[in-house]
Design an enzyme around this catalytic site. Structure first.
Site, PDB file in Angstrom:
ATOM      1  N   TYR A 257     -38.515  24.253  -1.484  1.00 27.64           N
ATOM      2  CA  TYR A 257     -37.283  25.021  -1.646  1.00 27.64           C
ATOM      3  C   TYR A 257     -36.430  24.914  -0.382  1.00 27.64           C
ATOM      4  O   TYR A 257     -35.249  24.536  -0.430  1.00 27.64           O
ATOM      5  CB  TYR A 257     -37.608  26.487  -1.943  1.00 27.64           C
ATOM      6  CG  TYR A 257     -36.434  27.426  -1.773  1.00 27.64           C
ATOM      7  CD1 TYR A 257     -35.323  27.334  -2.600  1.00 27.64           C
ATOM      8  CD2 TYR A 257     -36.431  28.403  -0.770  1.00 27.64           C
ATOM      9  CE1 TYR A 257     -34.235  28.186  -2.437  1.00 27.64           C
ATOM     10  CE2 TYR A 257     -35.359  29.261  -0.612  1.00 27.64           C
ATOM     11  CZ  TYR A 257     -34.258  29.142  -1.441  1.00 27.64           C
ATOM     12  OH  TYR A 257     -33.189  29.981  -1.269  1.00 27.64           O
TER      13      TYR A 257
ATOM     14  N   LYS B 172     -36.936  39.591 -10.678  1.00 29.77           N
ATOM     15  CA  LYS B 172     -37.366  38.467  -9.857  1.00 29.77           C
ATOM     16  C   LYS B 172     -38.874  38.332  -9.691  1.00 29.77           C
ATOM     17  O   LYS B 172     -39.347  37.366  -9.105  1.00 29.77           O
ATOM     18  CB  LYS B 172     -36.721  38.551  -8.476  1.00 29.77           C
ATOM     19  CG  LYS B 172     -35.213  38.310  -8.485  1.00 29.77           C
ATOM     20  CD  LYS B 172     -34.646  38.250  -7.085  1.00 29.77           C
ATOM     21  CE  LYS B 172     -35.179  37.083  -6.299  1.00 29.77           C
ATOM     22  NZ  LYS B 172     -34.611  37.021  -4.934  1.00 29.77           N
TER      23      LYS B 172
END
Length: 326
Positions: free
Chosen positions: A145, A183
């Site tokens: 990421y 999330k």
């Protein structure tokens, strides 16, 4: 029209609401509402009460940008928040397509039409570093990421000498606030600590790690409302702004002041009521993937023209959990 990618997610939805409060309603929201295993609830609830002109699925939007179906002359700004932000995702091809290739497509669309382009980068680019100035020697991502975001930052850096319009990358530090209930594991510690406190009366945090004592690991916690305003500032959308001035920069978006996890727990207990703290072993799957300390160097942000003060941790916790919801 203002385009907000990732506009149903945590930061994107707060940005849409903040745009509404500033009087902006001609907004195209772009996102992906397909089911995902990492989500713990529906994202669409984040836009409850929000006003926007249109919605497009991410795949439809990418095709529209490539084919020229979107009239760039009618786009006032692009606030690119869309990304795969799961720091535990190991599919590098998927991550690079979402965070690098898609961002390149949108950047070149913005450059072609001289549209202000403000995009979400991340403090994850610093990874193992303990210095957080925006220079290559400090950029050591620990996961794909962070790597995907750094590759795009470097792509932008190479183009900056040729760019004639606003392009600003914002390296978000540890963001928290309302609208992150969907999330799952990727939600902020404020969200997880609050659930633990309400469910059990005990907040669990890591034992000493990375050279820090129990609960003394330190992060630069930044309130999501501040990030919305920074996005709006660089795109010329804050109330009273006459329009964007051309800025080309990649800057940190954090408070510049690290706080301990203990301080987070104490701030939450002042809102939700007293509780206990329990220290748990550091998870094995986070070894070599975890930042024990983050603290934004905000000199670049200030040099780029953003002068507003930041919401303190205590103020941000109170705004995240107002008295009616505490």
């Amino acid at each position: 029209m203002i385009i907000v990618t990732g506009g149903v997610g945590f930061i994107g939805s707060n940005l849409v609401h903040e745009l509404n409060r500033a009087g902006h309603k001609d907004i195209l929201v772009v996102d992906n509402l397909a089911p995902a295993p990492n989500l713990s609830g529906p994202k669409f609830l984040n836009l409850e009460g929000a006003e926007f002109a249109d919605y497009m699925d991410k795949r439809e939007f990418r095709e529209a940008v490539k084919s020229g179906a979107i009239d760039g002359s009618k786009v006032r700004a692009i606030l690119h928040q869309g990304a795969c932000s799961n720091t535990l995702e190991d599919d590098g091809r998927y991550m690079m397509d979402n965070n690098f290739t898609h961002s390149k497509e949108l950047l070149h669309f913005a450059l072609e039409h001289k549209i202000p382009f403000v995009y979400a980068s991340t403090a994850a680019v610093y990874g193992a570093s303990t210095s957080f100035t925006e220079i290559p020697v400090n950029e050591r991502p620990l996961n794909v990421y962070g790597y995907s975001k750094l590759v795009f930052d470097n792509y932008v850096r190479r183009l900056i000498p040729e760019i004639k319009s606003t392009v600003v990358g914002l390296r978000y530090f540890n963001v928290y606030g309302q609208r992150e209930q969907h999330k799952g594991r990727m939600a902020s510690v404020m969200h997880h600590f609050t659930k633990q406190l309400k469910d059990t009366g005990t907040i669990r945090m890591f034992e000493g790690s990375g050279g820090y004592a129990n609960g003394e690991q330190r992060r630069d916690f930044v309130f999501v409302g501040d990030l919305a305003r920074i996005n709006m500032f660089f795109s010329g959308l804050l109330p009273g702004q006459s329009g964007p001035r051309d800025v080309r920069a990649i800057v940190n978006a954090g408070t510049g002041q690290a706080r301990t996890f203990k301080a987070v727990a104490e701030a939450l207990m002042r809102v939700h009521g007293p509780g206990k703290i329990e220290y748990i072993p550091f998870p094995g799957d986070l070894k070599n993937r975890y930042q024990h300390f983050t603290e934004a160097d905000v000199r670049g942000l200030r040099a780029a023209g953003y002068e507003d003060s930041f919401t303190t941790l205590e103020q941000g916790v109170e705004q995240t959990f107002p008295a009616s919801q505490a």
